[in-house]
Motif scaffolding. Structure first.
Motif, PDB file in Angstrom:
ATOM      1  N   ASP A 143       0.784  -1.146   0.209  1.00 26.53           N
ATOM      2  CA  ASP A 143      -0.050  -0.184  -0.062  1.00 26.53           C
ATOM      3  C   ASP A 143       0.717   1.169   0.029  1.00 26.53           C
ATOM      4  OD1 ASP A 143      -2.409   1.347  -0.153  1.00 26.53           O
ATOM      5  OD2 ASP A 143      -2.747   1.458   2.086  1.00 26.53           O
ATOM      6  N   GLU A 144       0.341   2.193  -0.897  1.00 27.96           N
ATOM      7  CA  GLU A 144       1.325   3.397  -0.856  1.00 27.96           C
ATOM      8  C   GLU A 144       0.744   4.349   0.253  1.00 27.96           C
ATOM      9  OE1 GLU A 144      -2.144   3.934  -3.950  1.00 27.96           O
ATOM     10  OE2 GLU A 144      -0.514   2.320  -3.434  1.00 27.96           O
TER      11      GLU A 144
ATOM     12  N   TYR B 214       5.411   9.916  -2.287  1.00 25.39           N
ATOM     13  CA  TYR B 214       4.786   8.703  -1.729  1.00 25.39           C
ATOM     14  C   TYR B 214       5.801   7.596  -1.266  1.00 25.39           C
ATOM     15  CZ  TYR B 214      -0.024   9.940  -3.156  1.00 25.39           C
ATOM     16  OH  TYR B 214      -1.329  10.863  -3.389  1.00 25.39           O
TER      17      TYR B 214
ATOM     18  N   CYS C 122       5.780   3.466  -0.283  1.00 26.87           N
ATOM     19  CA  CYS C 122       5.326   2.039  -0.373  1.00 26.87           C
ATOM     20  C   CYS C 122       5.680   1.158   0.702  1.00 26.87           C
ATOM     21  CB  CYS C 122       5.833   1.590  -1.797  1.00 26.87           C
ATOM     22  SG  CYS C 122       4.634   0.590  -2.665  1.00 26.87           S
TER      23      CYS C 122
ATOM     24  N   ARG D  93       6.379   5.042  -5.388  1.00 27.43           N
ATOM     25  CA  ARG D  93       5.683   3.863  -5.713  1.00 27.43           C
ATOM     26  C   ARG D  93       5.559   3.759  -7.186  1.00 27.43           C
ATOM     27  NH1 ARG D  93      -0.514   6.685  -5.863  1.00 27.43           N
ATOM     28  NH2 ARG D  93      -0.096   8.614  -7.043  1.00 27.43           N
TER      29      ARG D  93
ATOM     30  N   ASP E  20      -4.176  -2.388  -3.838  1.00 26.35           N
ATOM     31  CA  ASP E  20      -5.454  -1.409  -3.792  1.00 26.35           C
ATOM     32  C   ASP E  20      -5.216  -1.437  -5.584  1.00 26.35           C
ATOM     33  OD1 ASP E  20      -3.275   0.061  -4.675  1.00 26.35           O
ATOM     34  OD2 ASP E  20      -3.595   1.542  -3.295  1.00 26.35           O
TER      35      ASP E  20
ATOM     36  N   TYR F 181      -4.092  -0.040  -7.961  1.00 27.43           N
ATOM     37  CA  TYR F 181      -3.126   0.942  -8.631  1.00 27.43           C
ATOM     38  C   TYR F 181      -2.592   0.330  -9.669  1.00 27.43           C
ATOM     39  CZ  TYR F 181       0.939   4.140  -8.936  1.00 27.43           C
ATOM     40  OH  TYR F 181       1.651   4.896  -9.252  1.00 27.43           O
ATOM     41  N   GLU F 182      -2.645   0.613 -10.867  1.00 24.64           N
ATOM     42  CA  GLU F 182      -2.272  -0.240 -12.020  1.00 24.64           C
ATOM     43  C   GLU F 182      -0.682  -0.547 -12.042  1.00 24.64           C
ATOM     44  OE1 GLU F 182      -2.932  -2.165 -15.327  1.00 24.64           O
ATOM     45  OE2 GLU F 182      -4.429  -1.022 -14.255  1.00 24.64           O
ATOM     46  N   THR F 183       0.126   0.143 -11.481  1.00 19.97           N
ATOM     47  CA  THR F 183       1.444  -0.147 -11.316  1.00 19.97           C
ATOM     48  C   THR F 183       1.817  -1.494 -10.980  1.00 19.97           C
ATOM     49  OG1 THR F 183       2.252   2.330 -11.283  1.00 19.97           O
ATOM     50  CG2 THR F 183       3.933   0.605 -10.543  1.00 19.97           C
ATOM     51  N   TYR F 184       1.102  -1.706  -9.738  1.00 15.61           N
ATOM     52  CA  TYR F 184       1.351  -2.952  -9.160  1.00 15.61           C
ATOM     53  C   TYR F 184       1.033  -4.104  -9.974  1.00 15.61           C
ATOM     54  CZ  TYR F 184       1.106  -0.130  -4.964  1.00 15.61           C
ATOM     55  OH  TYR F 184       1.398   0.979  -3.971  1.00 15.61           O
TER      56      TYR F 184
ATOM     57  N   HIS G 263     -10.860  -1.465  -0.609  1.00 12.11           N
ATOM     58  CA  HIS G 263     -10.421  -0.383  -1.761  1.00 12.11           C
ATOM     59  C   HIS G 263     -11.488  -0.283  -2.306  1.00 12.11           C
ATOM     60  CE1 HIS G 263      -6.468  -0.391   0.069  1.00 12.11           C
ATOM     61  NE2 HIS G 263      -6.297   0.868  -0.138  1.00 12.11           N
TER      62      HIS G 263
END
Length: 322
Positions: free
Chosen positions: A34-35, A46, A48, A65, A91, A93-96, A115
């Motif tokens: 989670d960020e 942010y 992480c 993040r 959550d 978040y597309e980067t993950y 989320h």
């Protein structure tokens, strides 16, 4: 206390910087990511937080993040250790997704239910606010929508059966469930949005790994055909994260994986940041958080000679007063 030991705050910080270098923990089978926003200025605003789901301790904290931050971090970790991670709770978040595919290809990606519901409640609350703006501030409708808005956002089964209390505005004795009924009667669209929210709450609570895909598909259809802009948009979000949401219903050791533990850690992080009036030095903040929040705090066995203090701007010239 500092006066008793004849020590200045600056000296205490120097000692902590030298001896309080926290080791990262080995990556476990289940991690929560989670960020967290930690500063208002600077390149990485942010951090992480990586949490061990089973022990609820911080594995490590990354400065940023972004994909670049994760690339820098994973370079120092052996691929065999990365391969040990079997589940990752995140959550939306597309980067993950990129992080899982690039560094943890054998891990199952789970979308945390908290989320998803948070996004649904945001849409519902926006509708409540929009309805409230149609009424005068001294009206009963505006009063109910503003003062008792928490009843709309709360899961229906979690609303307590409280004793009826006298309400001066309504001039009658009334309990929470009766108040909710009156609030929902104010606007048809608000009622529809509330029912759509409760549909997802029921799905999240009662669905299983066997029934979740069909059940979620029905909810997406309901959202897409609701005629409510916010929920139509949410249907697209649910489609985008369909597999990750369904994966969250898998149980490990009889326990459903979620980001609940890391949300609890984040609230404690907020208190530490608030008490410190914020941080500008990431390394010092990371050491402080891991040392304070992990029961098995494990500083490095050696002291560092170099300082982790960031170099500030050089002081300009000035004229000395006579």
């Amino acid at each position: 206390m500092l006066d008793f030991f004849n020590t200045s705050p600056t000296k205490v910080v120097e000692i902590f910087d030298k001896y309080g270098q926290m080791r990262r923990q080995p990556l476990p089978e289940i991690i929560c990511i989670d960020e967290k926003h930690w500063r208002h200025k600077g390149q990485n605003r942010y951090m992480c937080v990586i949490l061990n789901f089973k022990t609820m301790e911080i594995v490590d904290i990354i400065d940023g993040r972004t994909k670049k931050a994760w690339s820098s971090y994973t370079q120092i970790i052996d691929k065999k250790e990365l391969a040990k991670v079997k589940y990752i709770s995140i959550d939306m978040y597309e980067t993950y997704r990129f992080v899982r595919n690039q560094y943890f290809p054998g891990a199952v990606l789970l979308c945390d239910s908290f989320h998803v519901i948070k996004n649904i409640n945001k849409v519902l609350d926006d509708i409540r606010i929009k309805v409230g703006k149609r009424y005068q501030k001294d009206s009963t409708e505006y009063y109910l929508l503003k003062k008792f808005h928490f009843l709309i956002l709360k899961n229906y089964n979690d609303i307590p059966f409280n004793k009826a209390r006298y309400n001066k505005k309504l001039k009658r004795y009334i309990d929470y469930h009766q108040l909710l009924e009156i609030i929902l009667s104010i606007d048809k669209k608000l009622t529809e949005a509330y029912n759509l929210k409760e549909q997802y709450i029921a799905f999240n609570h009662y669905a299983t790994s066997e029934t979740c895909r069909e059940w979620l598909s029905r909810i997406i259809q309901e959202y897409a055909t609701s005629g409510i802009t916010g929920f139509i948009s949410l249907s697209g979000t649910l489609i985008n994260w369909f597999d990750e949401i369904c994966a969250s219903f898998d149980s490990v050791d009889g326990r459903r994986i979620s980001n609940g533990p890391v949300e609890g850690i984040n609230s404690r992080i907020d208190k530490i940041l608030s008490n410190a009036c914020g941080y500008q030095n990431f390394a010092r903040m990371r050491n402080r958080l891991m040392y304070s929040l992990n029961k098995s705090s494990n500083p490095s066995s050696y002291a560092i000679d170099e300082t982790i203090k960031r170099e500030g701007k050089k002081r300009g010239s000035y004229k000395k007063k006579n």
